[in-house]
Design a protein around this motif. Structure first.
Motif, PDB file in Angstrom:
ATOM      1  N   SER A 118       0.836  -1.210   0.000  1.00  0.00           N
ATOM      2  CA  SER A 118       0.000   0.000   0.000  1.00  0.00           C
ATOM      3  C   SER A 118       0.870   1.258   0.000  1.00  0.00           C
ATOM      4  O   SER A 118       0.545   2.248  -0.659  1.00  0.00           O
ATOM      5  CB  SER A 118      -0.960   0.004   1.195  1.00  0.00           C
ATOM      6  OG  SER A 118      -0.274   0.195   2.412  1.00  0.00           O
ATOM      7  N   LEU A 119       2.002   1.211   0.719  1.00  0.00           N
ATOM      8  CA  LEU A 119       2.918   2.356   0.751  1.00  0.00           C
ATOM      9  C   LEU A 119       3.539   2.577  -0.633  1.00  0.00           C
ATOM     10  O   LEU A 119       3.643   3.718  -1.095  1.00  0.00           O
ATOM     11  CB  LEU A 119       4.010   2.137   1.798  1.00  0.00           C
ATOM     12  CG  LEU A 119       5.005   3.288   1.975  1.00  0.00           C
ATOM     13  CD1 LEU A 119       4.278   4.574   2.395  1.00  0.00           C
ATOM     14  CD2 LEU A 119       6.077   2.927   2.989  1.00  0.00           C
ATOM     15  N   LYS A 120       3.909   1.500  -1.307  1.00  0.00           N
ATOM     16  CA  LYS A 120       4.484   1.605  -2.655  1.00  0.00           C
ATOM     17  C   LYS A 120       3.450   2.183  -3.635  1.00  0.00           C
ATOM     18  O   LYS A 120       3.773   3.062  -4.432  1.00  0.00           O
ATOM     19  CB  LYS A 120       4.966   0.220  -3.130  1.00  0.00           C
ATOM     20  CG  LYS A 120       5.611   0.233  -4.498  1.00  0.00           C
ATOM     21  CD  LYS A 120       6.958   0.919  -4.486  1.00  0.00           C
ATOM     22  CE  LYS A 120       7.671   0.729  -5.814  1.00  0.00           C
ATOM     23  NZ  LYS A 120       8.923   1.487  -5.884  1.00  0.00           N
ATOM     24  N   PHE A 121       2.207   1.712  -3.583  1.00  0.00           N
ATOM     25  CA  PHE A 121       1.149   2.239  -4.454  1.00  0.00           C
ATOM     26  C   PHE A 121       0.906   3.717  -4.136  1.00  0.00           C
ATOM     27  O   PHE A 121       0.762   4.535  -5.045  1.00  0.00           O
ATOM     28  CB  PHE A 121      -0.145   1.429  -4.280  1.00  0.00           C
ATOM     29  CG  PHE A 121      -0.228   0.196  -5.155  1.00  0.00           C
ATOM     30  CD1 PHE A 121      -1.243   0.055  -6.091  1.00  0.00           C
ATOM     31  CD2 PHE A 121       0.714  -0.833  -5.045  1.00  0.00           C
ATOM     32  CE1 PHE A 121      -1.326  -1.070  -6.904  1.00  0.00           C
ATOM     33  CE2 PHE A 121       0.642  -1.957  -5.846  1.00  0.00           C
ATOM     34  CZ  PHE A 121      -0.373  -2.091  -6.776  1.00  0.00           C
ATOM     35  N   PHE A 122       0.883   4.061  -2.851  1.00  0.00           N
ATOM     36  CA  PHE A 122       0.648   5.446  -2.438  1.00  0.00           C
ATOM     37  C   PHE A 122       1.761   6.368  -2.960  1.00  0.00           C
ATOM     38  O   PHE A 122       1.496   7.452  -3.466  1.00  0.00           O
ATOM     39  CB  PHE A 122       0.561   5.544  -0.910  1.00  0.00           C
ATOM     40  CG  PHE A 122       0.248   6.920  -0.418  1.00  0.00           C
ATOM     41  CD1 PHE A 122      -1.064   7.372  -0.343  1.00  0.00           C
ATOM     42  CD2 PHE A 122       1.260   7.782  -0.035  1.00  0.00           C
ATOM     43  CE1 PHE A 122      -1.363   8.659   0.097  1.00  0.00           C
ATOM     44  CE2 PHE A 122       0.982   9.064   0.409  1.00  0.00           C
ATOM     45  CZ  PHE A 122      -0.332   9.509   0.482  1.00  0.00           C
ATOM     46  N   ASN A 123       3.006   5.934  -2.828  1.00  0.00           N
ATOM     47  CA  ASN A 123       4.146   6.768  -3.250  1.00  0.00           C
ATOM     48  C   ASN A 123       4.323   6.826  -4.767  1.00  0.00           C
ATOM     49  O   ASN A 123       4.908   7.778  -5.282  1.00  0.00           O
ATOM     50  CB  ASN A 123       5.443   6.255  -2.607  1.00  0.00           C
ATOM     51  CG  ASN A 123       5.495   6.544  -1.119  1.00  0.00           C
ATOM     52  OD1 ASN A 123       4.853   7.469  -0.627  1.00  0.00           O
ATOM     53  ND2 ASN A 123       6.257   5.733  -0.384  1.00  0.00           N
ATOM     54  N   THR A 124       3.836   5.825  -5.489  1.00  0.00           N
ATOM     55  CA  THR A 124       4.044   5.760  -6.939  1.00  0.00           C
ATOM     56  C   THR A 124       2.930   6.433  -7.734  1.00  0.00           C
ATOM     57  O   THR A 124       3.207   7.177  -8.680  1.00  0.00           O
ATOM     58  CB  THR A 124       4.177   4.284  -7.389  1.00  0.00           C
ATOM     59  OG1 THR A 124       5.252   3.676  -6.665  1.00  0.00           O
ATOM     60  CG2 THR A 124       4.440   4.188  -8.884  1.00  0.00           C
ATOM     61  N   LEU A 125       1.686   6.161  -7.380  1.00  0.00           N
ATOM     62  CA  LEU A 125       0.558   6.658  -8.176  1.00  0.00           C
ATOM     63  C   LEU A 125       0.297   8.132  -7.919  1.00  0.00           C
ATOM     64  O   LEU A 125       0.416   8.616  -6.798  1.00  0.00           O
ATOM     65  CB  LEU A 125      -0.707   5.841  -7.870  1.00  0.00           C
ATOM     66  CG  LEU A 125      -0.639   4.375  -8.308  1.00  0.00           C
ATOM     67  CD1 LEU A 125      -1.852   3.605  -7.803  1.00  0.00           C
ATOM     68  CD2 LEU A 125      -0.525   4.267  -9.827  1.00  0.00           C
ATOM     69  N   GLU A 126      -0.062   8.824  -8.991  1.00  0.00           N
ATOM     70  CA  GLU A 126      -0.372  10.258  -8.933  1.00  0.00           C
ATOM     71  C   GLU A 126      -1.770  10.507  -9.474  1.00  0.00           C
ATOM     72  O   GLU A 126      -2.319   9.688 -10.204  1.00  0.00           O
ATOM     73  CB  GLU A 126       0.657  11.061  -9.751  1.00  0.00           C
ATOM     74  CG  GLU A 126       2.088  10.953  -9.261  1.00  0.00           C
ATOM     75  CD  GLU A 126       2.306  11.523  -7.860  1.00  0.00           C
ATOM     76  OE1 GLU A 126       1.528  12.411  -7.445  1.00  0.00           O
ATOM     77  OE2 GLU A 126       3.243  11.067  -7.186  1.00  0.00           O
ATOM     78  N   LYS A 127      -2.320  11.643  -9.146  1.00  0.00           N
ATOM     79  CA  LYS A 127      -3.638  12.024  -9.629  1.00  0.00           C
ATOM     80  C   LYS A 127      -3.659  11.967 -11.163  1.00  0.00           C
ATOM     81  O   LYS A 127      -2.755  12.445 -11.820  1.00  0.00           O
ATOM     82  CB  LYS A 127      -3.991  13.434  -9.155  1.00  0.00           C
ATOM     83  CG  LYS A 127      -5.382  13.869  -9.566  1.00  0.00           C
ATOM     84  CD  LYS A 127      -5.722  15.218  -9.003  1.00  0.00           C
ATOM     85  CE  LYS A 127      -7.131  15.616  -9.456  1.00  0.00           C
ATOM     86  NZ  LYS A 127      -7.552  16.899  -8.871  1.00  0.00           N
ATOM     87  N   GLY A 128      -4.704  11.316 -11.710  1.00  0.00           N
ATOM     88  CA  GLY A 128      -4.844  11.185 -13.163  1.00  0.00           C
ATOM     89  C   GLY A 128      -4.277   9.897 -13.719  1.00  0.00           C
ATOM     90  O   GLY A 128      -4.571   9.549 -14.867  1.00  0.00           O
ATOM     91  N   ASP A 129      -3.470   9.173 -12.960  1.00  0.00           N
ATOM     92  CA  ASP A 129      -2.921   7.905 -13.450  1.00  0.00           C
ATOM     93  C   ASP A 129      -4.044   6.895 -13.677  1.00  0.00           C
ATOM     94  O   ASP A 129      -5.024   6.856 -12.930  1.00  0.00           O
ATOM     95  CB  ASP A 129      -1.918   7.315 -12.445  1.00  0.00           C
ATOM     96  CG  ASP A 129      -0.560   8.016 -12.473  1.00  0.00           C
ATOM     97  OD1 ASP A 129      -0.320   8.813 -13.401  1.00  0.00           O
ATOM     98  OD2 ASP A 129       0.249   7.764 -11.563  1.00  0.00           O
ATOM     99  N   GLU A 130      -3.887   6.091 -14.713  1.00  0.00           N
ATOM    100  CA  GLU A 130      -4.922   5.120 -15.064  1.00  0.00           C
ATOM    101  C   GLU A 130      -4.807   3.849 -14.233  1.00  0.00           C
ATOM    102  O   GLU A 130      -3.734   3.276 -14.089  1.00  0.00           O
ATOM    103  CB  GLU A 130      -4.822   4.764 -16.547  1.00  0.00           C
ATOM    104  CG  GLU A 130      -5.955   3.867 -17.037  1.00  0.00           C
ATOM    105  CD  GLU A 130      -5.928   3.672 -18.530  1.00  0.00           C
ATOM    106  OE1 GLU A 130      -5.814   2.512 -18.964  1.00  0.00           O
ATOM    107  OE2 GLU A 130      -6.021   4.689 -19.269  1.00  0.00           O
ATOM    108  N   VAL A 131      -5.955   3.438 -13.690  1.00  0.00           N
ATOM    109  CA  VAL A 131      -6.058   2.186 -12.927  1.00  0.00           C
ATOM    110  C   VAL A 131      -7.008   1.292 -13.699  1.00  0.00           C
ATOM    111  O   VAL A 131      -8.120   1.706 -14.046  1.00  0.00           O
ATOM    112  CB  VAL A 131      -6.614   2.449 -11.507  1.00  0.00           C
ATOM    113  CG1 VAL A 131      -6.838   1.137 -10.772  1.00  0.00           C
ATOM    114  CG2 VAL A 131      -5.691   3.367 -10.722  1.00  0.00           C
ATOM    115  N   GLN A 132      -6.572   0.077 -13.991  1.00  0.00           N
ATOM    116  CA  GLN A 132      -7.436  -0.891 -14.678  1.00  0.00           C
ATOM    117  C   GLN A 132      -7.733  -2.036 -13.741  1.00  0.00           C
ATOM    118  O   GLN A 132      -6.823  -2.608 -13.134  1.00  0.00           O
ATOM    119  CB  GLN A 132      -6.774  -1.408 -15.958  1.00  0.00           C
ATOM    120  CG  GLN A 132      -6.624  -0.357 -17.033  1.00  0.00           C
ATOM    121  CD  GLN A 132      -5.984  -0.892 -18.309  1.00  0.00           C
ATOM    122  OE1 GLN A 132      -5.973  -2.108 -18.555  1.00  0.00           O
ATOM    123  NE2 GLN A 132      -5.452  -0.002 -19.108  1.00  0.00           N
ATOM    124  N   VAL A 133      -9.031  -2.327 -13.612  1.00  0.00           N
ATOM    125  CA  VAL A 133      -9.477  -3.457 -12.799  1.00  0.00           C
ATOM    126  C   VAL A 133     -10.165  -4.444 -13.742  1.00  0.00           C
ATOM    127  O   VAL A 133     -11.121  -4.091 -14.425  1.00  0.00           O
ATOM    128  CB  VAL A 133     -10.460  -3.008 -11.694  1.00  0.00           C
ATOM    129  CG1 VAL A 133     -10.907  -4.218 -10.869  1.00  0.00           C
ATOM    130  CG2 VAL A 133      -9.819  -1.956 -10.800  1.00  0.00           C
TER     131      VAL A 133
END
Length: 198
Positions: free
Chosen positions: A181-196
């Protein structure tokens, strides 16, 4: 001199007749006017008929360009190597595989990591989303202020990646371990695409 004038008149008349025949599609019955001198009388009588004016009219074009009926096929999405998402994703989630990845230009930079999605009556929504905002220590307004460390919100309804149990399904969020969760928090930025994906 007189013969030349008669021949000139006949020449003009013949040209007009040809033009008339052409404008009628080539099937008109071409006849000389009744008062046009014949070859026999051309030497004895002056030409009295005026040249016949050409009656050719411009025929409007009736052919129209056929509209283009072939459409280009939509471009097939380019899949990222080793994940079930396309190269445009920055985060990829496989619900059936219970795995998540971080990507950069279609290349895996982190993962797969174990994750746990929403339960059956509160599933994690499938689709393409964008990171809306992040909050280091969010407290749930739905679940009595339950802590949601390293929250990365990406779908309507408060759906986020966050630190959570890997043995208990969520109410729609994607539970990750503390480190993930810390890695996802530090890596992802506003506007980045998330695919589920399923």
């Amino acid at each position: 001199m007189r013969v030349r004038r008669v021949l000139a008149a006949l020449s003009t008349l013949a040209a007009a007749a040809v033009l008339t025949a052409c404008s009628a599609g080539g099937s008109a019955d071409v006849r000389l006017a009744a008062n046009t001198p014949t070859a026999a009388s051309a030497t004895s009588a002056p030409a009295t008929s005026a040249p016949v004016p050409a009656t050719t009219k411009a025929v409007p074009a009736t052919t129209k360009a056929a509209p283009a009926t072939t459409k280009a096929a939509p471009a097939k999405p380019v899949m990222a190597a080793g994940v079930p998402c396309t190269i445009t994703a920055k985060a990829c989630v496989s619900l059936s595989g219970k795995q998540a990845w971080l990507l950069d230009e279609g290349k895996i930079v982190y993962g797969p990591v174990k994750m746990l999605p929403g339960k059956q009556d509160g599933p994690t929504p499938v689709g393409k989303w964008q990171v809306e905002y992040k909050e280091k220590l969010h407290h749930s307004t739905e679940f009595n202020g339950a802590p949601m460390p390293n929250s990365v919100f990406f779908a309507p309804g408060g759906i986020a990646f966050h630190e959570g149990s890997l043995s208990r399904y969520s109410a729609g969020c994607v539970h990750l371990s503390s480190a993930a969760s810390l890695k996802f928090f530090n890596t992802l930025e506003k506007g980045d695409e998330v695919q589920v994906v399923r």
